[in-house]
Design an enzyme around this catalytic site. Structure first.
Site, PDB file in Angstrom:
ATOM      1  NE  ARG A 183       6.263  -3.880   6.662  1.00  0.00           N
ATOM      2  CZ  ARG A 183       5.061  -4.072   6.755  1.00  0.00           C
ATOM      3  NH1 ARG A 183       4.276  -3.408   5.696  1.00  0.00           N
ATOM      4  NH2 ARG A 183       4.459  -4.167   7.734  1.00  0.00           N
ATOM      5  NE  ARG A 193      -0.027  -5.703  11.412  1.00  0.00           N
ATOM      6  CZ  ARG A 193       0.633  -5.091  10.788  1.00  0.00           C
ATOM      7  NH1 ARG A 193       2.014  -5.221  10.880  1.00  0.00           N
ATOM      8  NH2 ARG A 193       0.497  -3.980   9.902  1.00  0.00           N
ATOM      9  NE  ARG A 239      -5.754  -0.545   9.126  1.00  0.00           N
ATOM     10  CZ  ARG A 239      -4.741  -0.704   9.528  1.00  0.00           C
ATOM     11  NH1 ARG A 239      -4.361  -1.753  10.509  1.00  0.00           N
ATOM     12  NH2 ARG A 239      -3.496  -0.194   9.070  1.00  0.00           N
ATOM     13  CE  LYS A 244      -2.473  -1.052   3.789  1.00  0.00           C
ATOM     14  NZ  LYS A 244      -1.992  -2.475   3.957  1.00  0.00           N
ATOM     15  NE  ARG A 257       5.803  -1.220  10.416  1.00  0.00           N
ATOM     16  CZ  ARG A 257       4.721  -0.939   9.508  1.00  0.00           C
ATOM     17  NH1 ARG A 257       4.939  -0.017   8.889  1.00  0.00           N
ATOM     18  NH2 ARG A 257       3.830  -1.778   9.606  1.00  0.00           N
TER      19      ARG A 257
END
Length: 579
Positions: A126, A166, A91, A20, A155
Site C-alpha cells: 500500500r 492494529r 470504532r 474501505k 504510511r
C-alpha cells in the site's frame, strides 16, 4: 431507487487495508454522500495535537473522548445534514453511544470482512499520495501517472509489526460494535474484487430495488406447468423451463446489475438460449432458481441459469400426486428415473439439478437498432467471476442421474459475439407448419419468446408425426428400435401410443438463435427436420440413443424473413410399459 432517496447515515467499517477507501469512492460516486473519514480527520490534526501522533504512529486506538470531539465538530457542519458516510467511526461501543446521544441514527452499518493474513499482505504494497491523500497499491492498483508514482510514500503505520497491533485492537472492539448495530449491520465479503464487494454493498443499501449480479428466487411448480402422465418430462416441462429462464433474464435486466444501463440509450434483446433438462417438474415441487453473469463481450452478455430442488421435496410432491387417479400412473411412469435420482441424491446433499442453461443478450442502440458497446463493461466483467464461483461451488452439491452426461450446447455452442453455429440448412423434405403470431407469443422486446418457440416446435413435431412428416429411415445409422419407431414415423417430445405400448421421447437440451422481431398477427412458418450430419460442437453434444431436430422459423408476412433457428437434442423413444 435508493439513489433517488435519502439513505440517511451509512457507516462503513472493517479491518485496516480491507478496501474501505475504494468502496467509499464508489459510494460517493453513486449516492452523493458526504464523506467523513475519522482517519483523515485525525491525520490532519496530529500536527497540532501531539498526543494524536503518539497513538497513531504506534498503532494504538485514539481515546474515545478525543476522536468523538473531532468527529462531532465535523458533523455539525451544514453539509452533514443529509446523506452521510462515516468511514472508520465509530470504532468502539463507547463511540457508538456518543453518536447515538448526539441524535445521529445509523441507517446502514456495512462491516467488511477480510482474513488477517490477507490484510497484512495488502499493507506491504500500500502507498499514499501525500498531496491528494489517495491510496494506491504497487500491484493491484498502481497509479497511471508517472508523476504520481514518483511521489508515493509508505504510511508510518503500514508496517507488519504495527499492523498486527492494529488488528489486535480492531478485533477487541468490532464484536461489541456489531452487536450494538445488530439491527442494521450487514456483513460483506471484502476478500474479492472491489467491484464484487460493491455489488454486495449495493444489495444491502438498495434492498429489493437491486438484486446484484447473482439473483436467487423461489418458485412452486403449478399443475399447468408440467407434462401429464402420458408425457412425463416431456414438451410442457421444456416450455415451462424456458419460461423460468425468460423470467430470470427479465429480473436481471430490471432489478439486477443490468438495470444500471439506461433503457433510453440501449435496449437488450434475446439473441440465443440453451437449455438442458436433467430432472422433471412435478406439481407442487418447490424450486430454487438462479441466474448470474456468465460472459460479457463488447455488445453481448451471456447469463447462466439453473433450476434445482431438494430430493425430499420431490418425493413429497410425488406423494401428493398419488392422491389422484392419474397421479398413480404418473408416478409409476417415472419408473427408473426416480430410482436414478434417488441413488444420485444419496451420494450428495439431497439437491437435484432440474435444468441448466444460458441466455445471450445483445445490446442495441435504442434509436438505430444496431449493436452497440455495452457501458460499464469493465465492471461487469469483474462480476462474472463472482457468479461463476458461486455456481461452481454449489454445483458440487448437486446430484444427477448416473447415466447423465452434459449434452447442452451451452456457451461453447453460442459464440457470444456472433451468436452463430454451423448447422445445415432445412432440406427439401423438412416438414412445414404455419401459425399466426398471438399476443402471448411475443416477449417485451418484440421477439418471439423462447417459451413460444418451444411451443411452436412441439406442435410442429406432433403435426409431423401425425402426417408422417419424418420417415423412420431418415435417422442416422446408429438409431435403434427402427421397427418400433415406424409406428409413428418420427420424433416428438410427447409420449405416443403405438399399439399397446407407450414410447417416451424426451427433450434433453435445445439451442435457439434469434434473428428478427415479429408483430402480432404475422404469419410465421416453421420448418423442422432430423439433422443428418451434425458437425463441430453439435456433433459432440449428441450422445448415442439421441437424435437432433433442426428448426427454422420464417415470417411469411415479410417475404419469409428468417425469425429464428435452432435445434433440439432428444432421447430416442423406447417402449417402456404396457397398458
Amino acid at each position: 431507487m435508493e439513489t433517488e432517496r435519502n439513505l440517511g447515515v451509512v457507516v462503513i467499517a472493517g479491518p485496516p487495508a480491507s478496501g474501505k477507501s475504494t468502496q467509499c469512492k464508489l459510494l460517493l460516486e453513486r449516492y452523493g454522500l458526504t464523506h467523513i473519514s475519522a482517519g483523515d480527520l485525525l491525520r490532519a490534526r496530529q500536527k497540532f495535537i501531539p498526543e494524536l501522533s503518539h497513538y497513531m504512529s504506534n498503532g494504538l486506538l485514539v481515546p474515545d473522548d478525543l476522536v468523538c470531539s473531532i468527529v462531532k465538530e465535523r458533523l455539525s457542519e451544514n453539509d452533514c445534514r443529509g446523506k452521510v458516510l462515516l468511514d472508520g467511526f465509530p470504532r468502539t461501543r463507547a463511540q457508538a453511544k456518543v453518536l447515538e446521544e448526539m441524535g445521529v441514527r445509523v441507517n446502514h452499518f456495512i462491516l467488511m470482512q477480510v482474513p488477517d493474513k490477507e490484510v497484512i499482505g495488502r499493507v506491504s504494497g500500500r502507498r499514499l499520495d501525500p498531496i491528494t491523500g489517495s491510496i494506491y497499491h504497487v500491484t493491484s492498483n498502481p497509479p497511471k501517472d508517472e508523476k504520481i508514482a514518483s511521489r508515493l510514500i509508505t504510511r508510518e503505520d503500514d508496517t507488519e509489526e504495527k499492523m498486527v497491533q492494529r488488528l489486535k485492537v480492531y478485533h477487541e472492539n468490532i464484536s461489541a460494535i456489531a452487536n450494538f448495530y445488530k439491527k442494521t449491520v450487514r456483513f460483506v465479503n471484502a476478500n474479492v474484487h472491489p467491484d464484487a464487494v460493491f455489488d454486495q454493498i449495493r444489495r444491502s443499501l438498495e434492498g429489493d430495488m437491486y438484486w446484484g449480479c447473482v439473483i436467487n428466487r423461489k418458485a412452486t411448480v403449478r399443475s399447468y406447468e408440467t407434462s401429464g402422465a402420458f408425457d412425463v418430462g416431456g414438451s410442457l416441462d421444456m416450455i415451462s423451463i424456458s419460461r423460468y429462464f425468460d423470467h430470470m433474464s427479465w429480473l436481471m435486466r430490471t432489478r439486477g446489475v443490468l438495470a444500471d444501463i439506461k433503457v433510453d440509450d440501449i435496449r437488450f434483446v434475446d439473441r440465443a438460449q440453451t437449455a438442458e433438462m436433467m430432472g422433471i417438474l412435478v406439481p407442487g415441487l418447490d424450486l430454487s432458481l438462479q441466474v448470474w453473469l456468465k460472459y460479457v463481450g463488447k455488445s453481448s452478455i451471456t447469463l447462466g441459469c439453473t433450476i434445482w430442488a431438494r430430493y425430499t421435496d420431490l418425493m413429497q410432491a410425488l406423494k401428493f400426486s398419488n392422491r389422484i387417479a392419474d397421479g398413480k400412473y404418473y408416478t409409476s411412469a417415472l419408473g427408473d428415473a426416480i430410482n436414478k435420482i434417488r441413488d444420485a441424491s444419496e451420494e450428495h446433499n439431497g439437491y437435484i439439478e432440474i435444468a441448466r442453461g444460458s441466455k445471450t443478450l445483445v445490446a442495441l442502440n435504442a434509436k438505430t437498432g444496431k449493436p452497440t458497446l455495452i457501458p460499464f463493461r469493465k465492471r461487469l466483467k469483474n462480476l462474472v467471476k463472482k457468479g461463476d464461483e458461486i455456481y461452481k461451488s454449489f454445483e458440487a452439491k448437486l446430484s444427477h442421474p448416473r447415466d447423465y452426461s452434459e449434452s447442452a450446447p451451452d456457451c461453447s455452442m453460442v459464440d457470444a459475439e456472433t451468436t452463430s453455429i454451423k448447422m445445415e440448412a432445412p432440406p427439401a423434405e423438412s416438414f412445414e407448419t404455419s401459425w399466426l403470431v398471438q399476443p402471448k407469443d411475443v416477449s417485451v422486446d418484440g421477439t418471439v419468446s423462447t417459451a413460444a418457440c418451444v411451443g411452436y416446435l412441439e406442435t410442429s413435431k406432433f403435426a409431423a408425426t401425425s402426417n408422417a412428416g419424418y420417415d423412420a429411415s431418415a435417422g442416422r445409422k446408429r438409431r435403434k428400435h427402427k421397427g418400433q419407431i415406424r409406428h409413428f414415423r418420427g420424433l416428438h417430445s410427447s409420449s405416443v401410443l403405438a399399439g399397446k405400448a407407450i414410447a417416451v421421447s424426451r427433450p434433453v437440451s435445445m439451442w435457439i438463435e434469434t434473428f428478427a422481431p415479429v408483430s402480432i398477427g404475422d404469419k410465421v412458418k416453421m420448418k423442422t427436420w432430423i439433422i443428418q450430419n451434425p458437425s463441430g460442437v453439435l456433433k459432440e453434444s449428441i450422445r448415442d440413443g439421441h437424435e437432433c431436430i433442426g428448426f427454422h422459423l420464417y415470417n411469411e408476412s415479410l417475404n419469409e424473413t428468417p425469425v429464428l433457428r435452432g435445434c433440439q437434442i432428444m432421447k430416442i423413444p423406447e417402449f417402456k410399459s404396457r397398458i
